[in-house]
Design a protein around this motif. Sequence first.
Motif, PDB file in Angstrom:
ATOM      1  N   GLY B 305      -7.145   6.072   1.807  1.00  0.00           N
ATOM      2  CA  GLY B 305      -8.097   5.102   1.314  1.00  0.00           C
ATOM      3  C   GLY B 305      -7.597   4.325   0.125  1.00  0.00           C
ATOM      4  N   SER B 306      -8.420   3.417  -0.290  1.00  0.00           N
ATOM      5  CA  SER B 306      -8.170   2.652  -1.506  1.00  0.00           C
ATOM      6  C   SER B 306      -9.474   2.552  -2.267  1.00  0.00           C
ATOM      7  CB  SER B 306      -7.635   1.252  -1.175  1.00  0.00           C
ATOM      8  OG  SER B 306      -8.598   0.547  -0.423  1.00  0.00           O
ATOM      9  N   PHE B 307      -9.356   2.423  -3.553  1.00  0.00           N
ATOM     10  CA  PHE B 307     -10.542   2.499  -4.397  1.00  0.00           C
ATOM     11  C   PHE B 307     -10.290   1.629  -5.617  1.00  0.00           C
ATOM     12  CE2 PHE B 307     -12.393   4.538  -8.113  1.00  0.00           C
ATOM     13  CZ  PHE B 307     -13.718   4.596  -7.755  1.00  0.00           C
ATOM     14  N   GLU B 308     -11.270   0.829  -5.967  1.00  0.00           N
ATOM     15  CA  GLU B 308     -11.130  -0.031  -7.139  1.00  0.00           C
ATOM     16  C   GLU B 308     -12.388   0.078  -7.989  1.00  0.00           C
ATOM     17  OE1 GLU B 308     -10.434  -4.095  -6.243  1.00  0.00           O
ATOM     18  OE2 GLU B 308     -10.744  -4.773  -8.294  1.00  0.00           O
ATOM     19  N   ALA B 309     -12.198   0.287  -9.273  1.00  0.00           N
ATOM     20  CA  ALA B 309     -13.309   0.259 -10.226  1.00  0.00           C
ATOM     21  C   ALA B 309     -13.006  -0.850 -11.222  1.00  0.00           C
ATOM     22  CB  ALA B 309     -13.445   1.598 -10.934  1.00  0.00           C
ATOM     23  N   GLY B 310     -13.795  -1.918 -11.148  1.00  0.00           N
ATOM     24  CA  GLY B 310     -13.500  -3.112 -11.942  1.00  0.00           C
ATOM     25  C   GLY B 310     -13.743  -2.939 -13.425  1.00  0.00           C
ATOM     26  N   LEU B 326      -6.742   2.598  -6.995  1.00  0.00           N
ATOM     27  CA  LEU B 326      -6.057   3.784  -6.481  1.00  0.00           C
ATOM     28  C   LEU B 326      -5.897   3.657  -4.977  1.00  0.00           C
ATOM     29  CD1 LEU B 326      -5.036   6.734  -6.883  1.00  0.00           C
ATOM     30  CD2 LEU B 326      -7.371   7.485  -6.447  1.00  0.00           C
ATOM     31  N   ASP B 327      -4.676   3.787  -4.499  1.00  0.00           N
ATOM     32  CA  ASP B 327      -4.396   3.907  -3.068  1.00  0.00           C
ATOM     33  C   ASP B 327      -3.858   5.309  -2.838  1.00  0.00           C
ATOM     34  OD1 ASP B 327      -4.767   1.088  -2.018  1.00  0.00           O
ATOM     35  OD2 ASP B 327      -3.360   0.757  -3.664  1.00  0.00           O
ATOM     36  N   PHE B 328      -4.364   5.989  -1.825  1.00  0.00           N
ATOM     37  CA  PHE B 328      -3.937   7.376  -1.643  1.00  0.00           C
ATOM     38  C   PHE B 328      -3.846   7.742  -0.172  1.00  0.00           C
ATOM     39  CE2 PHE B 328      -8.020   9.098  -0.364  1.00  0.00           C
ATOM     40  CZ  PHE B 328      -8.909   8.185  -0.896  1.00  0.00           C
ATOM     41  N   LEU B 329      -3.027   8.736   0.094  1.00  0.00           N
ATOM     42  CA  LEU B 329      -2.875   9.273   1.446  1.00  0.00           C
ATOM     43  C   LEU B 329      -2.675  10.771   1.348  1.00  0.00           C
ATOM     44  CD1 LEU B 329      -2.371   9.093   4.529  1.00  0.00           C
ATOM     45  CD2 LEU B 329       0.045   8.659   4.007  1.00  0.00           C
ATOM     46  N   LEU B 330      -3.632  11.508   1.863  1.00  0.00           N
ATOM     47  CA  LEU B 330      -3.494  12.960   2.016  1.00  0.00           C
ATOM     48  C   LEU B 330      -3.324  13.222   3.506  1.00  0.00           C
ATOM     49  CD1 LEU B 330      -6.380  13.117  -0.273  1.00  0.00           C
ATOM     50  CD2 LEU B 330      -4.785  14.962  -0.673  1.00  0.00           C
ATOM     51  N   ASN B 331      -2.255  13.893   3.899  1.00  0.00           N
ATOM     52  CA  ASN B 331      -2.099  14.174   5.332  1.00  0.00           C
ATOM     53  C   ASN B 331      -1.315  15.457   5.548  1.00  0.00           C
ATOM     54  OD1 ASN B 331       0.520  13.517   4.795  1.00  0.00           O
ATOM     55  ND2 ASN B 331       0.589  11.696   6.078  1.00  0.00           N
ATOM     56  N   LEU B 386      -0.847  15.745  -1.065  1.00  0.00           N
ATOM     57  CA  LEU B 386      -0.982  14.320  -1.365  1.00  0.00           C
ATOM     58  C   LEU B 386       0.373  13.683  -1.069  1.00  0.00           C
ATOM     59  CD1 LEU B 386      -2.507  11.888  -2.617  1.00  0.00           C
ATOM     60  CD2 LEU B 386      -1.660  12.631  -4.852  1.00  0.00           C
ATOM     61  N   ALA B 387       0.442  12.997   0.070  1.00  0.00           N
ATOM     62  CA  ALA B 387       1.733  12.446   0.497  1.00  0.00           C
ATOM     63  C   ALA B 387       2.169  11.291  -0.390  1.00  0.00           C
ATOM     64  CB  ALA B 387       1.649  11.991   1.952  1.00  0.00           C
ATOM     65  N   ASN B 388       1.221  10.490  -0.824  1.00  0.00           N
ATOM     66  CA  ASN B 388       1.577   9.363  -1.694  1.00  0.00           C
ATOM     67  C   ASN B 388       0.318   8.767  -2.313  1.00  0.00           C
ATOM     68  OD1 ASN B 388       3.746   7.538  -2.657  1.00  0.00           O
ATOM     69  ND2 ASN B 388       2.441   5.989  -1.709  1.00  0.00           N
ATOM     70  N   ALA B 389       0.446   8.309  -3.543  1.00  0.00           N
ATOM     71  CA  ALA B 389      -0.632   7.574  -4.196  1.00  0.00           C
ATOM     72  C   ALA B 389      -0.025   6.604  -5.198  1.00  0.00           C
ATOM     73  CB  ALA B 389      -1.599   8.529  -4.900  1.00  0.00           C
ATOM     74  N   ASP B 390      -0.668   5.480  -5.333  1.00  0.00           N
ATOM     75  CA  ASP B 390      -0.298   4.506  -6.360  1.00  0.00           C
ATOM     76  C   ASP B 390      -1.533   4.258  -7.223  1.00  0.00           C
ATOM     77  OD1 ASP B 390       2.250   4.226  -5.413  1.00  0.00           O
ATOM     78  OD2 ASP B 390       1.831   2.420  -4.256  1.00  0.00           O
ATOM     79  N   SER B 403       3.641   4.580  -9.642  1.00  0.00           N
ATOM     80  CA  SER B 403       3.924   4.502  -8.215  1.00  0.00           C
ATOM     81  C   SER B 403       4.535   5.800  -7.694  1.00  0.00           C
ATOM     82  CB  SER B 403       4.883   3.334  -7.963  1.00  0.00           C
ATOM     83  OG  SER B 403       5.122   3.176  -6.600  1.00  0.00           O
ATOM     84  N   GLY B 404       4.223   6.075  -6.430  1.00  0.00           N
ATOM     85  CA  GLY B 404       4.839   7.228  -5.772  1.00  0.00           C
ATOM     86  C   GLY B 404       4.371   8.554  -6.338  1.00  0.00           C
ATOM     87  N   ILE B 405       3.069   8.700  -6.523  1.00  0.00           N
ATOM     88  CA  ILE B 405       2.527   9.979  -7.007  1.00  0.00           C
ATOM     89  C   ILE B 405       2.408  10.912  -5.805  1.00  0.00           C
ATOM     90  CG2 ILE B 405       0.592  11.094  -8.182  1.00  0.00           C
ATOM     91  CD1 ILE B 405      -0.106   8.294  -9.323  1.00  0.00           C
TER      92      ILE B 405
END
Lengths: 195, 796
Positions: B305-310, B326-331, B386-390, B403-405
Motif C-alpha cells: 500500500g501507500s499512505f499519505e498524511a498531509g 509511506l509506500d510499503f510491501l509486506l510479502n 517487510l520486503a521494502n518501504a520508502d 529509501s529501501g527500508i
Amino acid sequence: MIKIIIITLFALYLPQTKALEPLGEEELQQVLGQGGVYLSGDITINETGGPLNDMSDTTNPGIWQVDCSVGSTNQRCGARLAVNAGDDSNSGWLVLDNIRGRFSFEGLTLKTRTIDSGFDDGGNGDSDGAVFDGDVLEIGLPNTLNYSDVSFTLANSNSARPTDAGFQQTDILNVNIDGDISLRGNLLLFPTGNP
Amino acid sequence: MNIKSLVFSSITLSLSSSCLALQALDDESLSVVQGQAGLTVEQSRLLNIDELTYSDDGNGLTVEGLRFSSQTSVDEVAHRTYVLDVSQDGALRVQTEIKPTQMHIDAIRINNSAGSFGDFTLNYEAVSNFSMKGMTNGGFEGDFEIGISNAQLIWETNGHALTFENIGYNASVDNYTFEYDVIDNTKSFTRTGLDLGMDNFDFSFSTGAVTLGGVSLGELSGDLALSANLQIFGGGRYGDEGLTLHSQVDILSNPDNYVRFTDYDASGQGNSLSMEDFSGEINLTNLTLDVESDHLAIGFDQLEGSFEAGTILIGDSTKSIGSIELDFLLNDDAINDRYNRFQLYPGITQPVFDDMPDEIKSYAESFYQDLDANSEGISIAAQWNLANADLSYIDDGRRVIFSGIKSFGSADTTIDVRDKTLAIGISNLKGSYSIDGLKVGDSDAPLQGGAELLLSLEVYQAMDFDLDGYTEITAGGADGGGIRIDGDYYFSNTNIGLSVDENGQGIWATDVKYDIHLRDITFDVEADGLKINRGEQWSTMDIANLRWGEKDSGRSLGRVKLERFEQGSSLAIMPGGAGQVCVGASAADEASCGSSGGRWEDRGEQGMTIALKAAFANAGSTTDGTATARNRLTWENNRVETSAGSGEYISDSGTQIIFDNYSTNDGRGTSDTNDYGFQANLSIDVYETKVLKKTDEDDVNGVSGDFGDELIYDNIGTVDDPIRGNSYSYVASPTEEQEALRPLGFAVKGNISFKELNIDAVQLKHPDIATPQTVFYGVVMQNLNLTTNLTATPIQ
C-alpha cells in the motif's frame, strides 16, 4: 549530530599537520555505490557566554554571574577546560580558559569507501592501495576554514573551578585568531594493528 | 464450518433472540395505528449462551458465557426496536434502535485450553438504518448507517481491566453490494466466495479515555472515508476449513480525515498528536484465519500500500512539522523462509527461562512470577517480512526519502493487564532491519548516503539483533494523562550498521551486547510538543568489534564498551524548524547578514526541533537498589584471540583506555545539583544546500567543473516553478533561479551546552595488572555554549 560535531572539531586541529594528497580519479573510480555526507556551516562557541553566565533561569541560575553580552571580554564568559595531569589533589590543573569564537567552513565530507588500488609506488610491485585492500572512513577537508575572533587562554590553576575556595590561576598566554585557512585533501581513518 | 454456514448461523442467532420476547399489541395500541406502513418490532432481550464454538478442521474456538443483557443487571432484559418498511424501489429498509445493552464474554479458549484470552464487556447503545434490495445478477445491495454512543469496552485479565471509555462511532456507506459469485484461484483448486463492496464508507470514532486502573492514558479519535472491496472464501491456509479474505481499500482523499491522540494535563487542558489529510490505498492478498490445536493462526501472503498524511501536528495545533508519505510491501519470501504469520495463543505462554541470557533471565522471571498456566492474556508468536518501504518526509514542499527500508524477524510476545498496568513481554525476538540510503527530491533520484544523520536520534542505519524485553505501561504521565513506562531489555548477537551502503559495507559495531533498564519514563503531549521525561535509565553497550568494511570480516578497531547512568534526562520534540538564520555571521536580518559575510537562509515554517537533556549521574546505586551504575567509556585493543586466526577476541585480555565516571552537574562539582545536564537543541529542516566542487577534475559521474564551482541541478520545471532533474552541472556563480535548484539536504541549527561535564579519571589498564593506572586525575569542562548552523547534504 554530536558525533558530527566531535569529528568536525577533531578535523579543525589535525589537518594542518598531515600531508595526505588529494585523491586522483583512479582512486575515486573505486568508490562502489557508497555515499556520505557533505557538511557546511559554522560553529560558534560562547558568543554571549555560557550557561554558567545565564541568569534568566531563576530556578537554576548560572553561578558565575557575569554580563556576557556580545563584545564582552570578561574571561568568565568563555568555556573552560581544566585537566589534572599530576597526582590528584597534590598537583595543579592545566587550563584552557575563556574559549570563544566562530569557525565556518564549506564542504567537510564524511564517507566510507573501499581502497583496493591506487597510491602507486612508482611501478615497483603492487600499489599501496592494492596491498591495503580495506575500507576507510574518509573525512574530506573543507576547502576553506574561516576563524572569526577565535580565542583562548592557556593557564595554570590550583583548582579545577573558579568558584573553588582559594582559587588562584596564572595565565601563560592568550591566543586570538582571525582569518582563513585553506584546507585540501582527506583524512583517512581506519583500524590497524591488533584489535 | 464453511462461509455460508457462518453467515446463516450469525443471522439465525440474531433473529432467534428477537423471537424470544415478542409481545402482543393490545387494543389501545392498535387503535392509534392509522394508515401506517411497515412493521415495528419491539424486542426485549436477555440472552445467555454457555458456549459458542467455531469449529475448524476439528479444532474449536469457544466463546464461553456469552450474554446480552441490560447494563444495570445481568438478569434484566435489554430493549431494542426494529422498524421494517418496503420502499417504492422495492428495497427493504430496517431502522434499529438499541437501548443501553451489555454484551459480555466470560472467556475465549481453544480446545478447552487452561488459559483464556480474558473476558470482554461491551456496553453500548446504537441506532442504525440500512436498506437491501436484490441485484439483477443475484446478490443484494443497499445503504447503511450506524451510530453507536455511550459505549464502553473493557478487556479484563486476571481481575484487572483495560477500559476504553465513552466510545462514539458513526459510520455510513453510500452503497454496498453483497454477492456470492467471486472466484478464487490462489490455491490449487477453484472456489467461489462472497464479494462485498462498499462505496464511500465514511466513519468517525472517538474514545473519551483509555484507562488503566481508572487513570487515563489519553483519548483517541478519528475520521476516515474509504471505498473497499472484500472477497471472503471458505477454507484457510491449513487443512480444509477456515477463512480466506482478499481486500482492496482506497482511503479517500479528504482534508478532513484525521487520527488524533489527545493527552489531558492535570488542569484539564488537552493537547494532541494528530495526523490529518489522509489518502492512500491498501491491498491485502490471502489473509487467512484457521483454528489450530492450541492457537488461532492468522497470516497473509501480501500486504502492499501507500499512505499519505498531509499534515502532522505535535501539540501546537497551528504549526505542522510537515507531511509524510509511506509506500510499503509486506510479502512472503519462501526462498529465505520469511513470512507474515501470527499465532494467537489463549493465556500466557511463558518463555523457557533456562534458555535465556543470564543478563535478562532474572528480570524475565520477576516479570512472570505471578502468572501460571491458567492465567488470562494473549500470547503471540509472530513472524514478519517487510520486503521494502520508502518513507518520505516533506518539509515546506522539500522531500527527503528514506529509501529501501527492509525488516524481517520473529518474536514471542505476551500481553496481559495487571494492577493499573499493561504488561508486554517480548522473548526470543530475532530481528533485522536496514535502510539502503536517502533520495532527495523524488523517488527517481539516485540513492545516496546520509542515513547516518539518523544517528543523532539514536536510530541506526542497519541492525540485526536478538532481543528479550519486558515492559510495563501505566497510565498517567508527568502531568495529568499520558503514558509511563518501566522496562528491562537485553540485545544479544547484535550487529549495528553505523554508516553502511546498500551492499552492507561501511562501519559496523559487531557482536554487540546491549543491556538497557528504563524506570519512570513518561510520555506527555504538551502545548508546545511531545515531552519524554526519562526518570532513570542505566545501560551497558559492549561492542566486541568496531569494524570497517564487511560486517563479518572488516578490520576491527577493537572493543568499545559504553556504560551509561542517567537520572532526570528528557527529550522534547516540537514543531517548527530553525526559521530564518544567518550562517557564518551574527545578524538579525538578511542585509546585515550579507554585509557581515554570512549567508541568510529562510528555512520556512515547517520542520521540527528536538531538545535533548542528558543528566549524566555520578556513580552510585540505582533508585530501586538493584544495581550500581556509572558512566564510563572503555576502548580496548591488543586482545588475545580465542584461537589463532579465529578473528574473535577475549574481552578484558588487552590494553584499555578508560574514561571513568563522567557526569554532569550545575557547576560546583559532583556534589552539586544536576538539573541542567548536557543539553542539545536541534532544529531540523529540509533545505537547499550549497555544495562546492572540491577538485578541478571530473567528478565520480564524469561531470566537469572547476574547483569551487557550485553543484546545481538541471531544471525540468519552469522558471517560476523549478523542479530538480536527476542531472546536474557545476556553476561558478549561480543566479537566483539556479540557487533554487541547489541539492536538498538537512539544515540543522544546533545548540549544545552544559554547566559542567566532569570526568573523574582517564585511565590506562594493562592486562597484567588488576587495577587501571590513572593518567589524568580529573577533567573538568565548564560553561560551554556551542551553537551550530550546519547543512548536511547526502552525497554519492
